[in-house]
Design a protein around this motif. Structure first.
Motif, PDB file in Angstrom:
ATOM      1  N   SER A1102       0.846  -1.187   0.000  1.00 43.47           N
ATOM      2  CA  SER A1102       0.000   0.000   0.000  1.00 43.47           C
ATOM      3  C   SER A1102       0.881   1.236   0.000  1.00 43.47           C
ATOM      4  N   SER A1103       0.348   2.293  -0.578  1.00 40.72           N
ATOM      5  CA  SER A1103       1.088   3.546  -0.663  1.00 40.72           C
ATOM      6  C   SER A1103       0.166   4.697  -0.337  1.00 40.72           C
ATOM      7  N   GLU A1104       0.724   5.671   0.348  1.00 37.93           N
ATOM      8  CA  GLU A1104      -0.043   6.865   0.695  1.00 37.93           C
ATOM      9  C   GLU A1104       0.767   8.106   0.351  1.00 37.93           C
ATOM     10  N   LYS A1105       0.317   8.814  -0.686  1.00 32.85           N
ATOM     11  CA  LYS A1105       0.929  10.060  -1.121  1.00 32.85           C
ATOM     12  C   LYS A1105       2.438   9.917  -1.320  1.00 32.85           C
ATOM     13  N   ALA A1106       2.824   8.849  -1.995  1.00 33.31           N
ATOM     14  CA  ALA A1106       4.254   8.617  -2.265  1.00 33.31           C
ATOM     15  C   ALA A1106       4.665   9.372  -3.520  1.00 33.31           C
ATOM     16  N   THR A1116       9.648  16.051 -10.301  1.00 29.44           N
ATOM     17  CA  THR A1116       9.013  14.911  -9.645  1.00 29.44           C
ATOM     18  C   THR A1116       8.483  13.962 -10.705  1.00 29.44           C
ATOM     19  N   VAL A1117       8.904  12.699 -10.641  1.00 31.81           N
ATOM     20  CA  VAL A1117       8.495  11.736 -11.671  1.00 31.81           C
ATOM     21  C   VAL A1117       7.299  10.904 -11.228  1.00 31.81           C
ATOM     22  N   LEU A1118       7.140  10.698  -9.936  1.00 32.30           N
ATOM     23  CA  LEU A1118       5.943  10.042  -9.391  1.00 32.30           C
ATOM     24  C   LEU A1118       5.303  11.008  -8.395  1.00 32.30           C
ATOM     25  N   LYS A1119       4.004  11.226  -8.554  1.00 32.01           N
ATOM     26  CA  LYS A1119       3.365  12.309  -7.822  1.00 32.01           C
ATOM     27  C   LYS A1119       2.204  11.793  -6.970  1.00 32.01           C
ATOM     28  N   ASN A1120       2.402  11.819  -5.653  1.00 33.16           N
ATOM     29  CA  ASN A1120       1.333  11.535  -4.692  1.00 33.16           C
ATOM     30  C   ASN A1120       0.571  10.253  -5.023  1.00 33.16           C
ATOM     31  N   LEU A1121       1.310   9.164  -5.156  1.00 34.62           N
ATOM     32  CA  LEU A1121       0.670   7.884  -5.465  1.00 34.62           C
ATOM     33  C   LEU A1121       0.042   7.291  -4.211  1.00 34.62           C
ATOM     34  N   SER A1122      -1.212   6.932  -4.321  1.00 34.17           N
ATOM     35  CA  SER A1122      -1.898   6.234  -3.232  1.00 34.17           C
ATOM     36  C   SER A1122      -2.598   5.029  -3.836  1.00 34.17           C
ATOM     37  N   PHE A1123      -2.308   3.852  -3.334  1.00 33.27           N
ATOM     38  CA  PHE A1123      -2.936   2.637  -3.858  1.00 33.27           C
ATOM     39  C   PHE A1123      -2.827   1.538  -2.822  1.00 33.27           C
ATOM     40  N   ASN A1124      -3.644   0.498  -3.021  1.00 30.74           N
ATOM     41  CA  ASN A1124      -3.601  -0.694  -2.187  1.00 30.74           C
ATOM     42  C   ASN A1124      -3.546  -1.915  -3.085  1.00 30.74           C
ATOM     43  N   ILE A1125      -2.577  -2.767  -2.864  1.00 32.06           N
ATOM     44  CA  ILE A1125      -2.455  -4.026  -3.599  1.00 32.06           C
ATOM     45  C   ILE A1125      -2.554  -5.152  -2.580  1.00 32.06           C
ATOM     46  N   PRO A1154      11.925   7.642  -1.818  1.00 33.45           N
ATOM     47  CA  PRO A1154      10.685   8.385  -2.072  1.00 33.45           C
ATOM     48  C   PRO A1154      10.263   9.195  -0.844  1.00 33.45           C
ATOM     49  N   THR A1155       9.272  10.031  -1.036  1.00 36.46           N
ATOM     50  CA  THR A1155       8.602  10.682   0.089  1.00 36.46           C
ATOM     51  C   THR A1155       7.225  10.052   0.244  1.00 36.46           C
ATOM     52  N   GLY A1156       6.555  10.316   1.364  1.00 34.18           N
ATOM     53  CA  GLY A1156       5.283   9.676   1.631  1.00 34.18           C
ATOM     54  C   GLY A1156       5.488   8.360   2.359  1.00 34.18           C
ATOM     55  N   HIS A1157       4.493   7.502   2.290  1.00 31.92           N
ATOM     56  CA  HIS A1157       4.548   6.229   3.015  1.00 31.92           C
ATOM     57  C   HIS A1157       4.233   5.077   2.065  1.00 31.92           C
ATOM     58  N   ASP A1308       0.063   7.897 -15.757  1.00 32.17           N
ATOM     59  CA  ASP A1308       0.226   8.933 -16.760  1.00 32.17           C
ATOM     60  C   ASP A1308       0.840  10.149 -16.097  1.00 32.17           C
ATOM     61  N   ASP A1309       1.984  10.571 -16.605  1.00 31.16           N
ATOM     62  CA  ASP A1309       2.686  11.733 -16.063  1.00 31.16           C
ATOM     63  C   ASP A1309       2.957  11.586 -14.565  1.00 31.16           C
ATOM     64  N   GLY A1310       3.308  10.372 -14.154  1.00 31.00           N
ATOM     65  CA  GLY A1310       3.676  10.144 -12.762  1.00 31.00           C
ATOM     66  C   GLY A1310       2.497  10.029 -11.816  1.00 31.00           C
ATOM     67  N   LYS A1311       1.287  10.003 -12.332  1.00 29.89           N
ATOM     68  CA  LYS A1311       0.100   9.911 -11.478  1.00 29.89           C
ATOM     69  C   LYS A1311      -0.682   8.648 -11.826  1.00 29.89           C
ATOM     70  N   ILE A1312      -1.427   8.139 -10.825  1.00 30.33           N
ATOM     71  CA  ILE A1312      -2.297   6.993 -11.076  1.00 30.33           C
ATOM     72  C   ILE A1312      -3.588   7.514 -11.690  1.00 30.33           C
ATOM     73  N   GLU A1313      -3.788   7.178 -12.949  1.00 26.88           N
ATOM     74  CA  GLU A1313      -5.018   7.598 -13.617  1.00 26.88           C
ATOM     75  C   GLU A1313      -6.138   6.595 -13.411  1.00 26.88           C
ATOM     76  N   GLU A1314      -5.793   5.308 -13.411  1.00 27.50           N
ATOM     77  CA  GLU A1314      -6.808   4.256 -13.265  1.00 27.50           C
ATOM     78  C   GLU A1314      -6.188   3.079 -12.525  1.00 27.50           C
ATOM     79  N   PHE A1315      -7.033   2.396 -11.769  1.00 31.32           N
ATOM     80  CA  PHE A1315      -6.558   1.208 -11.061  1.00 31.32           C
ATOM     81  C   PHE A1315      -7.752   0.311 -10.805  1.00 31.32           C
TER      82      PHE A1315
END
Length: 1532
Positions: A1102-1106, A1116-1125, A1154-1157, A1308-1315
């Motif tokens: 899981s990621s929170e605002k990574a 910044t190449v990855l921007k505020n990624l939040s997801f759960n796998i 990275p930054t975030g969790h 897309d552009d370092g952001k999660i567009e769909e999951f």
């Protein structure tokens, strides 16, 4: 090809007059420039014609050819020495005459000193005028020494430089001719070491060789002179001298012996470092820092032990030399006194002067010469062995003899060819292969991994020698390697490859290779500098550049080794149409490929398996023959994915025509096939799988590919999709950092701190001061003793003369001189000098070698622990230069230079102090001389430092070019551009020669000026002695003058050594720079953050605002990624180029912090150690990396697994048979870079590593981008089988590999567009995934949608805990996308149309039973199955037709629907809880009804299928009925 380093700045030495050359005045403008600003490459003077690399290389190559001819004629072994002697011998011997003149002057000077000393002797008959003449003569000798010394040294050093240049050029030329046997006998590291260390011996050896004959002549002259003064006692001194010479010579031989052993360890260390630096990303991700670190440190420790022994030997050579003059004088005068002789100041200091001159030549320079001779013999032997390695025959270039071949005559004829790479193996690489390709023809070569496809091209290129058969090539050949090769130059230079730039042609090629947009966004367009190995380009860009290079060569014949594997399908389609079938359509082409969709375009196909040609012909001929194309990309029957070109293809033709001719039928056909596959999947999951069933499933899967209306394959990457290709950003290599200003005092502190603590350093200081103090005291005591003896002798003579005159009492006081006491004291002092001299030398070399070892280990640890960005931004050659040349300097040159400087500095201080103490008037001259010295040195040191740093930076490209040439050796030879690359190497070497020439000249510029200062000092001391004669005695005059004359050569040498020490300390500075690189986070976490031993158990991520950026000032190449796998989920990662796919893997591995969790099983990965994180994640990288060593070490460097486990892992990746064939099995050696394994085999070895890892999380970084479909399928199936209980994250290169994933993460552009689940994402209007899939083409779109739908529906119907079912499902889904037989269908369409004509008019698609039939029956039987097909159509209609369901069917499925509705709702809720966006949740809710309807239709379809299948199967109907019954039971 690289014009950037060329500049026009004529060398002024060419036009300088003799006086300017003598005093190096022509260097003055450069010193002025260097004093004002930092010197750049453009400021260096061009190399003079006689020093040019190409000229010297040509000469040595001719001379070496004579040696080879002599050897072939049986007249002895070839000798590199004689080849070099014929080139430089005469010039070198002439410089020997200059040295003889200098050494004779050194003998005359002490004789003049004797005359001057007599002037101060009581009762001397020497007049003041004569004394002034003696003083003038001494001054003149000093001037002669200053004038003659430097031309000799500059001349011989320049000869040494030429020898080095010639040998390097010859070595490079040889490396371009090495056969594969020859390449196996060496490594890049060894060649680099030969060019960086071994040939440097020439620079030193040439200085001293003349002393081997000048020294004995000088000794004879000195013996004759001293015999007249001291008689036979002189022989005692020469006995010591002669004793020291063989001792020193023996030490020199030992030195050479240890040097040879050291060189082996150095070769090994440099080779290891080369591999480690190149594979650092893999090493970090596999947590292999420790085994590789231990490996390097172990080799370095052994190397350092030998270096330390070399240091001790040097100590024993230099220690006795320091005391040798004193020892000789002691023995001579001890013998002289014992025979009744009386010592006088004249005799003492003349003897000291003469023995000092002969001692320098005989005790130091002659042993040096012996040492360097033996050392150089080792170098000659090592170079000779390399030059004698096997090379390709001169006629090996394909088509080289055919000049001006007409296009209509160009062809390649392969006639019954057999060949072996390894002659020890029984299995041939190629066996009885024949083929012909002429103008405008395309020959396709297919076969499984390791079959011999690339070897066939190597045989055409004459790289692989034939054991049988013949290959004829007419026309010039261009070759595109499977592994794209790019060298360090501009993009344009990589493409033009040394040919003339023609804009129109160039632009046309860029367009054909789809490079325009990539170039458009590069900082300097096509003039952008590409880094070493093309690190700043993506894999696809490198492949297109490599292809563009081949096109620009405008060759007659093209050999293309799977050039489309590294690019995605859109680009591949463009390249095939515009290059293979466009730009090259009129030329003979041989295309090795794994992409079967292009086979129809080939005029001839050759099928190779296990090196043997098992089929040849056109596509139609091979199709009629029943050859199974796709099974050729597999190893064994156990690998189930097969495509059979048999009569049963008629039904597939019907499906294809249904799509192409009747769009309304498309949905029915899709559903029919999906129903068939679903039925088959239920067979699979219930465990009833037969070989026939598998064949039917594979055949069904082929029908999915027949939907591909573009006919360009099913593999679609997301790197550059659509008709317009997205350009990729280029990251430029960083310029090498160059320090400015002086080397800081802190560097010296760090250096000695690394080699010694405070106590050791204080002890070393004490030993240095004690040795120098004892040295001065010994001379002072000898002066005092000689004065006493002389006074006693004078008094005794006066007393005797008075008695002779008749006096009874003379009142003459005869001084009491205790000779035995003086001898005892002198003996003690000499013993102290010897002891302290030896201890000082040994201690100094121990400290310096320890410092070198410590700093190497510190630097290596720092580099090993540095952040990955460091390796991305610095080419291999630059980093390797620190570990080869800089460490080599610290091991070899710096200790001796530093010791020499320390010794000289102490002697100079002692000389000036003694001369001033004897005659304070000397300080009047010393003061201004010191001021001049300081000014000159400061003026010199600025420019010298710039020159030295330029020398270091111009050396790196030489090795980078060598390394790049060896990587692209086959390409270079295929294009026949060896001469151009030799020119490029010579250009790089000339640039280095410019800096080295300036280094030699600047050293002499300083030395001659310092020697003139010393001549002035000698003159001042001698004339002041005459003027102050009343207050001086002979002993003090002799002492001060002897010291002043010693200063003559020593002062300039000491000052130059001080500058050289500072220059050498630049190596320490550079090493310290790398020793302080920013480090990664700790490898192990603190006790309070250590994860549990069983972590991770589930593999949930899981990621929170990574967020991630590669450097503080980077975007910044990855921007505020939040997801759960969830644990055990299979996640696909998709996105366009630059979306951040690989950066996500980088972030999860914490290659960049990275930054975030980010949490794995509720543990924050940023709070644990890197190894604790990385060792629990397996990865299969895109580029397979193997290291030199055993296969066992490549699989398991920690020795954690048994042989059985490794064999099992190799068996699971289908490599076990291939490894068992190797003579040593797991202990078989892996060549450098793993080149003795094919690319596919290397990828499978990486997969075996991951299997051995047994981790809960697996990451796949486009691992199948460069492998054939068979290997792709094998990897995918093995992953599903072996990692079904793991969380798997796959970066997509081929869309079909991830469309059956549990969920897709779209970036897309370092952001999660769909999951979400792929099927749900494809339902989303204007969704990014949907757009990406739609761009693949209409039919391929339907294909991928169908894969996603089947996977989604089946997962919701299956028990997800049943891992084996999931695995078998994955296998079936993979079959849908594995092969594209649309081209087969097109080819046979007309032939099959009669038997299947009725199927065009059918409203419904065929059912599973029909698909079973067509596997075994003739295609004509398909027309008899209309009833079955209509029945099947009615069964599957609920999903796609508008017909209403029967009431009974509705009721029968209502209970199922209720359960499915719960599944969908629970899935939606879970994904919402996992952090899904509101938009995705809404999408799931919106599609819920559609899903329920589809599932309902699926149940009914399956029910209908049971009866249909049982009635339609002629063969095995009972078993089919049983399976369908089980299926129904399961569904209920």
């Amino acid at each position: 090809m690289d014009e950037s380093s060329k500049h026009h700045n004529p060398n002024p030495v060419v036009t300088a007059n003799p006086i300017s050359k003598l005093f190096f005045w022509w260097m003055n403008p450069l010193f002025k420039k260097g004093y004002v600003r930092q010197l750049e490459v453009e400021d260096m003077y061009n190399v003079v014609a006689e020093d040019q690399s190409d000229r010297l290389g040509d000469q040595l190559e001719k001379e070496w050819a004579k040696e080879i001819e002599k050897s072939n004629a049986g007249r002895g072994k070839p000798s590199l020495f004689w080849a070099l002697f014929r080139m430089f011998g005469l010039e070198y011997m002439l410089f020997g005459l200059v040295l003889l003149c200098e050494e004779m002057t050194k003998i005359v000077q002490p004789l003049l000193l004797g005359g001057l000393i007599r002037y101060f002797t009581p009762g001397s008959e020497v007049t003041k005028t004569e004394s002034l003449l003696y003083a003038g003569g001494i001054s003149l000798c000093a001037v002669i020494l200053a004038v003659s010394h430097h031309p000799y040294f500059f001349g011989v050093q320049r000869i040494g430089m030429k020898m080095r240049i010639a040998c390097c050029s010859l070595l490079y030329r040889k490396s371009l001719r090495l056969s594969n046997d020859g390449l196996a006998g060496t490594t890049t590291g060894q060649i680099v070491n030969l060019m960086s260390n071994d040939v440097n011996r020439f620079d030193q050896a040439v200085i001293f060789l003349h002393f081997l004959w000048v020294g004995p002549l000088e000794a004879i002259a000195v013996l004759a002179i001293l015999w007249r003064q001291l008689g036979p006692s002189t022989l005692a001194g020469f006995a010591v001298l002669l004793l020291l010479v063989p001792v020193q010579g023996y030490m020199g031989k030992l030195f050479s012996k240890f040097r040879q052993k050291t060189a082996k360890y150095t070769d090994e260390r440099v080779r290891l470092m080369n591999e480690i630096i190149a594979g650092m990303r893999v090493i970090k991700m596999y947590c292999w820092e420790k085994p590789f670190g231990d490996l390097v440190k172990n080799v370095r420790r052994q190397e350092a032990e030998k270096v330390k022994l070399l240091g001790y030997l040097r100590g024993f050579i230099l220690g006795p030399f320091f005391v040798s003059a004193k020892l000789i004088i002691f023995v001579v005068f001890l013998a002289y006194i014992s025979t009744g002789g009386v010592i006088t100041s004249e005799k003492v200091f003349v003897a000291i002067g003469l023995f000092s001159a002969v001692r320098l030549a005989c005790v130091l320079f002659m042993p040096f010469a012996v040492t360097f001779i033996t050392d150089t013999r080792v170098t000659f032997e090592r170079i000779k062995n390399f030059l004698l390695l096997n090379e390709l025959p001169c006629t090996s270039s394909p088509g080289s003899a055919e000049e001006g071949v007409m296009p209509a005559d160009c062809k390649v004829v392969i006639d019954n060819v057999s060949a072996k790479w390894d002659k020890e193996l029984e299995q041939p690489t190629l066996k009885n292969v024949s083929a012909t390709v002429g103008p405008g023809k395309l020959l396709a070569v297919i076969g499984p991994v390791g079959a011999g496809k690339s070897s066939l091209l190597m045989a055409v290129l004459r790289e692989l020698s034939l054991s049988q058969g013949e290959i004829t090539v007419k026309g010039r050949v261009a070759y595109v390697s499977q592994m794209p090769w790019v060298f360090s130059a501009t993009l344009r230079q990589n493409i033009t490859f040394g040919n003339k730039y023609e804009k129109a042609k160039y632009d046309r090629i860029l367009k054909a290779c789809a490079l325009n947009k990539d170039i458009a966004i590069m900082p300097h367009g096509d003039l952008t500098l590409i880094g070493d190995r093309g690190v700043s380009l993506s894999g696809g860009q490198r492949a297109r550049v490599s292809l563009a290079r081949a096109l620009y060569m405008d060759a007659d014949v093209y050999l293309l080794d799977d050039p489309l594997s590294a690019v995605d399908t859109a680009v591949g389609r463009h390249i095939f149409e515009n290059v293979v079938q466009g730009y090259l359509k009129k030329k003979p082409r041989i295309l090795v490929t794994h992409q079967l969709q292009f086979l129809k375009e080939a005029e001839q196909i050759v099928i190779i398996k296990e090196g043997e040609m098992i089929g040849k012909g056109t596509f139609q001929e091979l199709s009629k023959s029943g050859i199974d194309f796709s099974s050729l990309l597999k190893h064994d029957e156990e690998e189930p994915q097969k495509i059979r070109s048999d009569p049963g293809l008629g039904h597939i033709h019907a499906l294809q025509r249904s799509f192409s001719h009747d769009p309304q039928n498309r949905s029915h056909v899709i559903h029919s096939v999906s129903h068939d596959l679903h039925s088959k999947s239920q067979d699979q999951v219930n465990g009833h799988v037969t070989a026939d069933n598998l064949k039917r499933v594979r055949l069904d899967s082929c029908s999915r590919h027949s939907l591909h209306d573009s006919l360009r394959g099913s593999v679609m990457s997301l790197d550059s999709i659509g008709a317009e290709f997205d350009a990729e950003e280029v990251q430029l290599p960083e310029e090498e950092e160059r320090h400015e200003g002086t080397v800081g005092f802190k560097v010296y502190i760090e250096y000695f701190k690394a080699g010694a603590g405070i106590l050791k350093f204080l002890l070393l200081t004490f030993l240095c001061l004690a040795a120098q103090g004892a040295y001065i005291v010994s001379d002072w005591w000898l002066s005092y003793w000689s004065n006493s003896e002389e006074a006693r002798y004078a008094a005794m003579e006066k007393h005797a003369s008075l008695l002779a005159e008749g006096y009874n009492v003379t009142n003459v006081t005869i001084p009491d001189v205790d000779t035995h006491f003086n001898i005892s004291v002198f003996s003690g002092i000499i013993g102290a000098v010897f002891l302290f001299g030896i201890l000082r030398a040994l201690m100094f070399f121990k400290v310096t070698v320890d410092a070198s070892q410590a700093l190497h280990n510190t630097m290596f640890t720092s580099v090993l622990r540095s952040q990955i960005g460091f390796f991305d931004n610095n080419p291999v050659g630059r980093i390797l230069n620190r570990f080869s040349k800089d460490i080599g300097h610290m091991d070899d040159l710096l200790p001796i230079t530093f010791f020499d400087f320390t010794q000289c500095a102490l002697l100079i201080l002692g000389i000036v102090g003694v001369a001033g103490a004897v005659n304070p008037w000397v300080f009047l001259v010393v003061a201004p001389l010191i001021v001049l010295f300081v000014v000159i040195r400061r003026y010199y040191i600025r420019t010298s430092r710039h020159i030295k740093r330029l020398e270091g930076s111009t050396r790196s490209p030489v090795f980078s070019h060598l390394s790049a040439s060896l990587q692209g050796l086959h390409t270079i030879r295929a294009f026949e551009v060896q001469e151009k690359f030799i020119e490029e190497f010579d250009s790089h070497q000339d640039l280095h020669t410019e800096s080295w020439f300036l280094f030699l000249s600047s050293s002499r510029w300083l030395a001659i000026r310092l020697d003139w200062l010393c001549a002035m000092f000698v003159s001042a001391v001698s004339f002041f002695c005459v003027l102050a004669a009343d207050s001086l005695d002979a002993g003090l005059v002799g002492l001060s003058m002897t010291y002043a004359m010693t200063l003559m050569g020593m002062f300039q040498w000491g000052v130059r050594q001080s500058a050289e020490v500072e220059n050498q300390m630049i190596s320490v500075e550079r090493v310290l720079d790398y020793a302080k690189l920013p480090s990664e986070a700790p490898l192990e976490s603190s006790d309070d953050h250590k994860p549990a031993l069983t972590w991770p158990q589930n593999g949930a991520i899981s990621s929170e605002k990574a967020s991630l950026k590669y450097s503080p000032d980077a975007p910044t190449v990855l921007k505020n990624l939040s997801f759960n796998i969830k644990g055990r989920e299979k996640i696909g990662i998709v996105g366009r180029t630059g979306a951040g796919k690989s950066s996500l893997i980088t972030m999860l591995f914490r290659l960049v912090e990275p930054t975030g969790h980010i949490m794995i099983d509720d543990v924050d990965i940023q709070e644990i150690g890197l190894h604790e994180l990385r060792k629990h994640i397996s990865i299969i990288p895109q580029d397979p990396v193997l290291f030199t060593g055993s296969l066992r070490r490549n699989l398991d460097p920690f020795s954690n697994h048994s042989d059985d486990a490794m064999w099992k892992a190799l068996g699971e990746v289908q490599l076990k048979p291939a490894i068992e064939e190797l003579p040593k099995g797991l202990d078989s050696e892996v060549s450098e870079g793993g080149v003795n394994f094919s690319v596919g085999q290397r990828q499978l070895i990486c997969l075996a590593r991951a299997i051995l890892g047994s981790n809960k999380i697996l990451m796949i970084d486009e691992a199948t981008a460069n492998v054939d479909p068979r290997t792709d399928a094998l990897i995918q199936l093995t992953i599903r089988e072996k990692f079904r209980g793991c969380t798997v994250l796959t970066i997509a290169h081929r869309l079909h590999t991830i469309m059956d994933s549990d969920r897709l993460l779209v970036l897309d552009d370092g952001k999660i567009e769909e999951f979400d689940a792929p099927f749900m994402l494809l339902k989303k209007k204007d969704g990014l995934l949907k757009r990406l899939v739609e761009q693949t083409g209409r039919a391929e779109n339907a294909n991928l949608v169908e894969i996603a739908r089947i996977a989604y529906e089946t997962r919701n119907n299956m028990d997800l805990d049943d891992e084996s079912k999931a695995s078998n499902l994955a296998e079936i889904i993979r079959a849908i996308s594995e092969h594209d037989v649309s081209k087969v269908i097109d080819e046979d369409e007309e032939r099959q149309s009669k038997g299947n004509g009725s199927e065009h008019d059918d409203d419904e698609g065929g059912d599973y039973g029909d698909m079973d039939k067509v596997t075994h029956k003739d295609s004509k039987e398909d027309s008899d199955s209309d009833v079955d097909k209509k029945q099947a159509s009615e069964d599957v209609q609920p999903n796609h037709s508008k017909n209403k369901d029967k009431d009974g069917e509705k009721e029968g499925s209502q209970e199922q629907l209720t359960e499915d509705e719960k599944v969908v709702r629970e899935s939606s809720q879970l994904e919402d809880d996992d952090g899904k966006s509101d938009e995705t949740t809404k999408l799931l809710d919106q599609d819920e009804k559609d899903v329920k309807k589809e599932k309902n239709g699926k149940r009914q379809s399956t029910s209908g299928s049971d009866s249909s299948s049982s009635s339609s199967n002629d063969s095995g109907s009972d078993s089919e009925h049983e399976k369908q019954g089980l299926l129904s039971e399961k569904d209920k």
